[in-house]
Design an enzyme around this catalytic site. Structure first.
Site, PDB file in Angstrom:
ATOM      1  N   LYS A 119       9.354   0.558  -3.326  1.00  0.00           N
ATOM      2  CA  LYS A 119      10.359   0.994  -2.300  1.00  0.00           C
ATOM      3  C   LYS A 119      11.288   1.818  -2.847  1.00  0.00           C
ATOM      4  O   LYS A 119      11.976   2.811  -2.183  1.00  0.00           O
ATOM      5  CB  LYS A 119      11.105  -0.083  -1.537  1.00  0.00           C
ATOM      6  CG  LYS A 119      10.111  -1.076  -0.698  1.00  0.00           C
ATOM      7  CD  LYS A 119      11.221  -1.939   0.074  1.00  0.00           C
ATOM      8  CE  LYS A 119      10.380  -2.774   1.107  1.00  0.00           C
ATOM      9  NZ  LYS A 119      11.197  -3.863   1.623  1.00  0.00           N
ATOM     10  N   LYS A 201      -4.924  -0.373   5.430  1.00  0.00           N
ATOM     11  CA  LYS A 201      -4.582  -1.580   6.439  1.00  0.00           C
ATOM     12  C   LYS A 201      -3.709  -0.905   7.678  1.00  0.00           C
ATOM     13  O   LYS A 201      -3.016   0.149   7.509  1.00  0.00           O
ATOM     14  CB  LYS A 201      -3.174  -2.236   5.531  1.00  0.00           C
ATOM     15  CG  LYS A 201      -3.446  -3.758   6.116  1.00  0.00           C
ATOM     16  CD  LYS A 201      -2.668  -4.479   5.270  1.00  0.00           C
ATOM     17  CE  LYS A 201      -1.090  -4.955   5.614  1.00  0.00           C
ATOM     18  NZ  LYS A 201      -0.277  -5.709   5.301  1.00  0.00           N
ATOM     19  N   LYS A 204       2.639  -0.482  10.922  1.00  0.00           N
ATOM     20  CA  LYS A 204       3.591   0.018  11.931  1.00  0.00           C
ATOM     21  C   LYS A 204       4.210   1.345  11.311  1.00  0.00           C
ATOM     22  O   LYS A 204       5.034   1.787  12.120  1.00  0.00           O
ATOM     23  CB  LYS A 204       4.493  -1.007  12.526  1.00  0.00           C
ATOM     24  CG  LYS A 204       5.287  -1.861  11.335  1.00  0.00           C
ATOM     25  CD  LYS A 204       6.060  -2.917  11.889  1.00  0.00           C
ATOM     26  CE  LYS A 204       6.813  -3.550  10.648  1.00  0.00           C
ATOM     27  NZ  LYS A 204       6.886  -5.026  10.828  1.00  0.00           N
TER      28      LYS A 204
END
Ligand code: TRP
Length: 336
Positions: A119, A201, A204
């Site tokens: 991140k 995968k 969203k």
């Protein structure tokens, strides 16, 4: 005294981030099993809105997404009467315990968290300290409620491991304060892949909207996305590692209809991908329709949401306060 039932029931706890509408992948991979999980255990589910601010967003968006995620938890079948369903920011003890646990976590062990490393690369313009201590807040979420089991995806396993390490360290110093949580091994959900790059995968946060189906996509949008899913040039419906796109659609179809792969191959033998995709689209639409109806129904009833969230927070706070009080006493804060 506890009823025999209560003695065998486990406390299962999980939080979901309100970072966007969940996908069909989240649903078939996890949420679809929650109904059974909630029937068999005492469940505590939260919207992790405190975690959400580690990434900057507009206040009104955070507010809207938090309510939407809360409504989604209820729509997914978590009964707010039987379970505790709440928003993390409504229970101040999360932040309070997180501070204490910060002081029992080593800088080195927090630095090893791979999600932090990922991140901080992805949000290089905002590598705030909250992003770094995020797993410690998560440990507080878990330990406040004496959770036995935590359903976590692969990306959160390391964080659960950290929560266990910190809890064991604390217990080693002060006695049995925290219950040591285990990963929840429930019925395994399916792993659903991107419709556009079936090596990844379904996510969203994929910049390509066609790669994922959001649980709130209108039916026509959903159908279009499935019809434009990447397949291959063989035009045979067969489950195989070298046909990741078709295999992914077969997995989706199987989850929605209960048919196994052999049955699906037989059903579409000699038919092209057009027919197959139309059937998958219809099955997905059927599967999600009741969920979406329920979600919209709940979301439209703000008074109901507020009532459930207030009650959930009250029940959660009662448990959280008990744990925090014990912790404060053990650490040596002056009690009045
Ligand atoms: N970090 C988790 C995620 O992104 C969300 C979360 C916050 C969580 N607190 C938790 C999950 C406690 C399980 C238990 O998915």
């Amino acid at each position: 005294m506890d009823t025999p039932n209560n003695e065998t029931k486990k406390t299962v706890l999980s939080f979901v981030q309100a970072s966007g509408t969940p996908t069909l992948g989240n649903y078939l991979g996890a949420f679809k099993n929650w109904h059974d999980m909630a029937a068999e255990n005492d469940c505590i589910f939260g919207v992790a809105d405190l975690h959400a601010i580690t990434v900057r967003s507009e206040p009104k968006d955070l507010r809207r997404r938090s309510v939407e995620m809360y409504a989604m938890l209820l729509a997914l079948g978590l009964d707010p009467e039987k379970n505790i369903v709440f928003l993390q920011s409504h229970v101040a003890e999360h932040s309070q315990l997180a501070w204490v646990l910060n002081c029992y976590t080593q800088f080195g062990e927090a630095s090893r968290m791979t999600q932090f490393k990922d991140k901080s690369q992805r949000h290089a313009d905002n590598v705030n300290v909250g992003l770094f201590t995020y797993p410690i807040l998560m440990a507080a979420d878990i330990l406040l409620y004496g959770a036995d089991q935590v359903p976590v995806g692969d990306d959160q396993k390391q964080h659960l491991e950290l929560a266990r390490d910190v809890a064991e360290r604390f217990n080693g110093l002060y006695g049995e304060v925290f219950r040591i949580p285990q990963p929840y091994i429930g019925k395994k959900g399916a792993k659903i892949l991107s419709l556009q790059e079936p090596e990844k995968k379904m996510s969203k946060s994929d910049p390509n909207q066609k790669a994922f189906i959001s649980l709130t996509d209108p039916t026509d949008v959903m159908v279009k996305k499935i019809k434009s899913a990447v397949t291959d040039s063989e035009a045979v419906v067969r489950y195989s590692p070298d046909k990741p796109g078709v295999s992914n659609l077969m997995t989706i179809y199987s989850c929605c209809t209960g048919k196994d792969f052999a049955a699906i191959e037989a059903e579409f033998a000699g038919r092209g991908y057009g027919d197959f995709k139309a059937a998958v689209a219809e099955a997905v639409a059927e599967e999600l329709r009741p969920l979406r109806d329920e979600y919209e129904h709940i979301l439209a009833d703000k008074a109901y949401i507020e009532k459930c969230a207030a009650e959930g927070a009250q029940k959660a706070a009662y448990l959280a306060r008990k744990t925090l009080r014990k912790v404060m006493k053990k650490v040596g804060f002056y009690q009045i």
